[in-house]
Design an enzyme around this catalytic site. Sequence first.
Site, PDB file in Angstrom:
ATOM      1  N   CYS A 335       0.837  -1.200   0.000  1.00  0.00           N
ATOM      2  CA  CYS A 335       0.000   0.000   0.000  1.00  0.00           C
ATOM      3  C   CYS A 335       0.867   1.243   0.000  1.00  0.00           C
ATOM      4  CB  CYS A 335      -0.913  -0.034   1.206  1.00  0.00           C
ATOM      5  SG  CYS A 335      -1.885  -1.531   1.245  1.00  0.00           S
ATOM      6  N   TYR A 364      21.718  -7.847  -4.838  1.00  0.00           N
ATOM      7  CA  TYR A 364      21.054  -6.744  -4.148  1.00  0.00           C
ATOM      8  C   TYR A 364      19.549  -6.776  -4.442  1.00  0.00           C
ATOM      9  CZ  TYR A 364      25.907  -5.146  -4.050  1.00  0.00           C
ATOM     10  OH  TYR A 364      27.271  -5.070  -3.887  1.00  0.00           O
TER      11      TYR A 364
HETATM   12  C1  LIG Z   1      29.769  -3.477  -2.035  1.00  0.00           C
HETATM   13  C2  LIG Z   1      31.225  -3.562  -2.144  1.00  0.00           C
HETATM   14  C3  LIG Z   1      31.817  -4.228  -3.221  1.00  0.00           C
HETATM   15  C4  LIG Z   1      31.024  -4.782  -4.366  1.00  0.00           C
HETATM   16  O1  LIG Z   1      30.431  -3.751  -5.093  1.00  0.00           O
HETATM   17  P1  LIG Z   1      29.627  -4.098  -6.455  1.00  0.00           P
HETATM   18  O2  LIG Z   1      29.155  -2.777  -6.916  1.00  0.00           O
HETATM   19  O3  LIG Z   1      28.546  -5.034  -6.083  1.00  0.00           O
HETATM   20  O4  LIG Z   1      30.617  -4.729  -7.383  1.00  0.00           O
HETATM   21  C5  LIG Z   1      33.181  -4.373  -3.219  1.00  0.00           C
HETATM   22  N1  LIG Z   1      33.949  -3.857  -2.213  1.00  0.00           N
HETATM   23  C6  LIG Z   1      33.411  -3.189  -1.169  1.00  0.00           C
HETATM   24  C7  LIG Z   1      34.287  -2.650  -0.125  1.00  0.00           C
HETATM   25  C8  LIG Z   1      32.043  -3.013  -1.105  1.00  0.00           C
HETATM   26  O5  LIG Z   1      31.510  -2.328  -0.087  1.00  0.00           O
END
Ligand SMILES: *Cc1c(COP(=O)(O)O)cnc(C)c1O
Length: 405
Positions: A335, A364
């Site tokens: 909603c 994600y």
């Molecule tokens: C989230 C993250 C990643 C991966 O990022 P992507 O955009 O999913 O490739 C790599 N290293 C660190 C430190 C992160 O926080």
Amino acid sequence: MITSRAAARAAALAALPAYVYDLVALDDHARRVRQALPGPVELYYAAKANPDPRLLRALAPHLNGYEVSSGAELAHVRQAVPALPLAFGAPGKTEAELRRALELGVERFHLESAHELRMLAHLADRPVDVLLRVNLPQPASSAALTMGGRPSPFGLDPGGAERCLPLLDGTALRLRGVHAHLASGLDADTLVATAARIADWAARFDTRHRLGLTEVNVGGGMAVDYRAPDSRFDWERYGTGLARLLREHPRYTFRVEPGRALSAYCGWYVTEVLDLKHSHGEAFAVLRGGTHHLRTPAAKGHSQPFTVLPRDEWPHPWPRPAVEGEPVTLAGQLCTPKDVLAGPAPVDVLRAGDLVAFALAGAYAWNISHHDFLMHPRPDFHHLDHSDHPEYPDRPDQFDAVACQ
Ligand SMILES: *Cc1c(COP(=O)(O)O)cnc(C)c1O
């Protein structure tokens, strides 16, 4: 867009919504990524993109390790794949998390502040390998998310890294190198340029203080284009750029840690159209489920790409709600007007009872979603391996090589 294995499974699902993970496609994709990178470059998977244990294990043959971002995540990944090393990043590591990481023998710590360094040094009772995470200048670009080059809770400013060096003296911490994850959503050329700046900075830092560094972790952030679900980050071009950096910095082991660009493509969120209507002249489909299962489009402000899988059964005696040849907005059951998964997007035909498979739902997606809002049931999860629908092989030559259990 959807693999025939995943489509076949989607069509056969009794309970919806469901996540379908094609582990054969994941294995195939990760193999190509690995092959595109120069041999000495270490490939870590950022587990926060999707920590599903079967995904973690399907990726394992192609990885050198996992990047983990919390105490719970590191314990989870260590249990799922005990054989591979872990690098523990993330701001705000607690004392309990650091203790846990030491107990579990985490191989690398990415230190985000002087306080964290002191706490780990205080707890460490054996030699511990650390990298300093630095927040280096990052030129403005079309990156989806920028962490570096501006005020942020991530890592140390260059000057802060310098000031950390005396704190290492007389501790069990061994400074191995530098880590930087400055932005995500970058194309190959921008990411090579970013890696080059990180490596050059590390080399100057190293020389200035005679540190004898051996490692440079240049982070993740490889772009996934949600508007072009069949396109892929140009791993070959990135690999060629990294090969040049390896020649320029022969003393360093380079490490990359993608999340999204490894696991996004293997996942689909499959559900059904409950209702269709027009509201003030625009078509809306209301789907079972919504952004409490797949928050990605709400979080990133995009339209999630989808495929319609027509279903012919219609159990009711009254006419079937349908739209034909017009743009439709695909909303969920929540909603709130924010509960939109896709659109307005043109469809040939969409009817109540048809299935919709949202692509790029392997990263994600479920794990960043607000599952409990409105208390709808949770989706089912299906993992397809080489035993699934061998009559619909997408790449029959790959089937024997899969290790996904
Ligand atoms: C989230 C993250 C990643 C991966 O990022 P992507 O955009 O999913 O490739 C790599 N290293 C660190 C430190 C992160 O926080």
